[in-house]
Design an enzyme around this catalytic site. Structure first.
Site, PDB file in Angstrom:
ATOM      1  N   ARG A 179     -10.103  15.861   8.311  1.00 18.33           N
ATOM      2  CA  ARG A 179     -10.586  14.804   7.423  1.00 18.33           C
ATOM      3  C   ARG A 179     -11.910  14.238   7.929  1.00 18.33           C
ATOM      4  O   ARG A 179     -12.263  14.376   9.108  1.00 18.33           O
ATOM      5  CB  ARG A 179      -9.544  13.702   7.282  1.00 18.33           C
ATOM      6  CG  ARG A 179      -9.348  12.843   8.522  1.00 18.33           C
ATOM      7  CD  ARG A 179      -8.197  11.869   8.336  1.00 18.33           C
ATOM      8  NE  ARG A 179      -8.398  11.026   7.164  1.00 18.33           N
ATOM      9  CZ  ARG A 179      -7.474  10.205   6.687  1.00 18.33           C
ATOM     10  NH1 ARG A 179      -6.275  10.152   7.247  1.00 18.33           N
ATOM     11  NH2 ARG A 179      -7.723   9.444   5.642  1.00 18.33           N
ATOM     12  N   GLU A 194      -3.803   9.465  -5.254  1.00 20.72           N
ATOM     13  CA  GLU A 194      -2.887   8.417  -5.702  1.00 20.72           C
ATOM     14  C   GLU A 194      -3.720   7.340  -6.393  1.00 20.72           C
ATOM     15  O   GLU A 194      -4.683   6.840  -5.803  1.00 20.72           O
ATOM     16  CB  GLU A 194      -2.156   7.810  -4.516  1.00 20.72           C
ATOM     17  CG  GLU A 194      -1.238   8.756  -3.772  1.00 20.72           C
ATOM     18  CD  GLU A 194      -0.569   8.070  -2.595  1.00 20.72           C
ATOM     19  OE1 GLU A 194       0.204   7.122  -2.835  1.00 20.72           O
ATOM     20  OE2 GLU A 194      -0.847   8.463  -1.448  1.00 20.72           O
ATOM     21  N   LYS A 247      -7.634   0.352   2.723  1.00 21.95           N
ATOM     22  CA  LYS A 247      -7.550  -0.484   1.513  1.00 21.95           C
ATOM     23  C   LYS A 247      -7.196  -1.920   1.881  1.00 21.95           C
ATOM     24  O   LYS A 247      -7.744  -2.872   1.317  1.00 21.95           O
ATOM     25  CB  LYS A 247      -6.499   0.086   0.555  1.00 21.95           C
ATOM     26  CG  LYS A 247      -6.857   1.447  -0.018  1.00 21.95           C
ATOM     27  CD  LYS A 247      -5.662   2.069  -0.721  1.00 21.95           C
ATOM     28  CE  LYS A 247      -5.964   3.517  -1.072  1.00 21.95           C
ATOM     29  NZ  LYS A 247      -4.770   4.236  -1.556  1.00 21.95           N
TER      30      LYS A 247
END
Length: 626
Positions: A322, A97, A332
């Site tokens: 992950r 994204e 973020k």
């Protein structure tokens, strides 16, 4: 789903041998495997001796990596995935994204998707999942592509989900015509109730699902044409509300957003969701293996459901664990707070673990790929300590970069009776192929302030009054005979010394810089946080900031060999840096002997060189007293 993931992460255990956080089953499996290996070794030890075999063939080069760089594709999860669908060529995609900068976890996704396709003779798309114009910015599109190329990968094609907006819209109408989608006008509370509410009661489908095809088509076109405001209507897929998997509970397919799109401008007032877009774009591009992280395990059923309704080509989705790192933050939102409140310079501050920050610090892309390969790919989430990451970087730099002498806090040593001579110094004594360079040895040299003591002791082997120490590559050892101090500060300002030609083998050697050496600014970076779990700090992660995360030496001196190292960088042409020509300033790397590994920072100018510490020479980061 998020709660389930959090619960799973909380149940992870530490594998003390590797430093990873793994599931209980994975740890048990590893323990069993190690016990079997130990038993085999013991049996071999007790076995009768065999005839002596020929000595193993030594490595051709000292800088060869010890691990097969394709190991993660030949065994384990990725080998099993290909065995399940053994097609050639393999086609994959990396679908970020464009709403933020990539971090270290994305490096694993890039290595997996691009590397898997390359290993099996195929191609990998870089596809921007640009379906949310409220969060997307041009700088993120640019930075993402730069990071992919920096890591050494060339996208087969760069595509955008927005390339398919019309095609996706047409398929949404088709889904309505099939009786598999409807326009819903429920609010958040109503939808929550339909899904069982807080008490997880019985689930039920909303009344809007009973509308006929013509009504749903009319209302959907009304969404497209501006009849509804955001949150007044959205298109839902008519799936299976009774299924135990929340990903089948009539997910949203389209929503109204009154926001111009980065690429399509004001052409659309409605935008498809990730759950509607991702699987269909995979099919459009002929993706054979859709590889994603385990938080999408539950999404596999909805991924396959939608593709089977609308398209012929059926990609195979499989999920791997992950990668996360302890002792830092990757969110973020949290990094933005660090930037806005001035704890770090920007998103590329070398103390962060965004990829642009890791790159600026000077970490070679080849070291990151080696790190991912060493960890291997499994379905278990991998939580790594910072020290483990540093260890791989250190090993990579040890065999790939030259060595120079860098003095952080210079203090002059005047050697009585010495003359200026030229000495030949190897760039790396362990790797002859790197060659050598000539530097001047001058009557006045500069040593680091920490390499001199006014009062000697038995356990101290560096320079002190009436004590001898070797200077690396210098003609003779030196003995300190006197020193001067600044009365106001109490600091030593000059040391007087003589050559000690009688001492052939001094107990230790120290580094130095000749008179006239280039002055540079050196930034030594330590962990940005004091603990391995900043989020657990009382009052939040900002209360865990390490006040000594950066220490600056503004008047350091670098030897003249730096100019040749800079001109020849990178050493070697590592991963994507060769594709980018000479690379950025961070591709100028070297070992500052007895100090740390360094790279040139982007703040450097023609008149002023700024150096960043990449990683310490050893894990404890402490300078030996010997």
């Amino acid at each position: 789903m998020a709660d389930a993931i959090t619960e799973a992460t909380a149940k992870l255990l530490l594998d003390e041998e590797t430093g990873e956080m793994v599931s209980k089953n994975e740890l048990a499996k590893r323990t069993k495997k190690r016990a079997k290996k130990a038993l085999t070794a013991k049996n071999k030890e007790n076995a009768p001796p065999k005839p002596a075999a020929a000595a193993p063939k030594p490595k051709e080069r000292a800088d060869e990596p010890s691990l097969d760089p394709e190991a993660m594709f030949k065994q384990g999860f990725l080998a099993d995935v290909h065995a399940e669908r053994p097609v050639k060529p393999v086609v994959t995609r990396f679908p970020p994204e464009p709403n933020g900068f990539l971090h270290i976890g994305h490096a694993k996704a890039i290595a997996v998707n691009f590397g898997f396709a390359k290993y099996h003779g195929g191609e990998c798309y870089l596809r921007y999942d640009d379906t949310n114009p409220e969060a997307e910015e041009e700088k993120y599109f640019v930075a993402i592509e730069q990071m992919v190329r920096w890591l050494g990968f060339s996208p087969y094609k760069i595509t955008y989900s927005s390339d398919n907006f019309q095609r996706l819209y047409d398929l949404a109408e088709k889904l309505i015509e099939l009786g598999r989608a409807y326009v819903c006008h429920c609010n958040d509370e109503q939808i929550k109730a339909q899904r069982g509410g807080e008490n997880h009661g019985p689930r039920f489908r909303c009344e809007h699902a009973e509308k006929d095809v013509e009504t749903n088509l009319s209302e959907f076109r009304g969404m497209r044409d501006g009849k509804y405001k955001p949150r007044e209507a959205f298109l839902r897929m008519k799936m299976d509300i009774t299924d135990g998997n929340p990903q089948m509970w009539d997910l949203a397919a389209y929503r109204v957003l009154e926001k111009p799109h980065h690429r399509t401008g004001d052409a659309w007032r409605i935008y498809p969701t990730y759950d509607f877009t991702h699987c269909l774009c995979d099919s459009f591009e002929g993706i054979t293996h859709s590889l994603c992280t385990t938080e999408f395990v539950q999404s596999r059923v909805s991924y396959e459901w939608l593709n089977k309704q609308l398209v012929e080509h059926q990609p195979m989705q499989r999920e791997y664990g992950r990668l996360s790192i302890q002792g830092t933050v990757l969110s973020k939102r949290k990094i933005m707070k660090l930037v806005q409140e001035g704890y770090v310079r920007a998103w590329d501050d070398p103390r962060l673990y965004t990829l642009i920050a890791i790159k600026r610090r000077g970490v070679p892309p080849g070291a990151i790929l080696e790190f991912v390969n060493e960890l291997g790919i499994t379905t278990a989430p991998t939580m790594i300590q910072l020290a483990r990451f540093d260890q791989t970087i250190r090993r990579y730099l040890e065999r790939t970069v030259p060595r120079l002498m860098l003095v952080l806090d210079p203090i002059p040593v005047v050697i009585e009776g010495a003359e200026e001579v030229e000495v030949d110094v190897p760039f790396n004594p362990k790797i002859a192929a790197m060659g050598s360079h000539k530097i001047k040895f001058t009557p006045t040299v500069y040593i680091d302030r920490s390499d001199f003591r006014e009062v000697d002791s038995k356990d101290y082997f560096r320079l002190a009054p009436n004590k001898t120490v070797g200077l690396l590559q210098a003609p003779y050892p030196i003995k300190a005979v006197s020193y001067s101090k600044d009365e106001a500060t109490g600091k030593v300002t000059e040391i007087r010394a003589v050559f000690d030609k009688e001492t052939k083998k001094p107990k230790t050697f120290i580094h130095w810089a000749a008179a006239g050496s280039r002055k540079v600014e050196v930034r030594l970076f330590n962990s940005l946080f004091k603990s391995e779990k900043p989020d657990d700090a009382e009052g939040g992660f900002l209360n865990d900031i390490n006040p000594e995360s950066e220490i600056v030496y503004p008047d350091a001196l670098i030897e003249s060999g730096f100019d040749e190292v800079k001109a020849r960088a990178p050493w070697p042409e590592a991963a994507g840096e060769s594709e980018l020509g000479k690379g950025g300033p961070e591709s100028v790397r070297f070992q500052g002997m007895r100090v740390a590994y360094f790279a040139v920072d982007s703040d450097s100018t023609d008149d002023k060189i700024v150096l960043n510490k990449i990683v310490s020479l050893k894990e404890d980061a402490g300078k030996s007293q010997g």
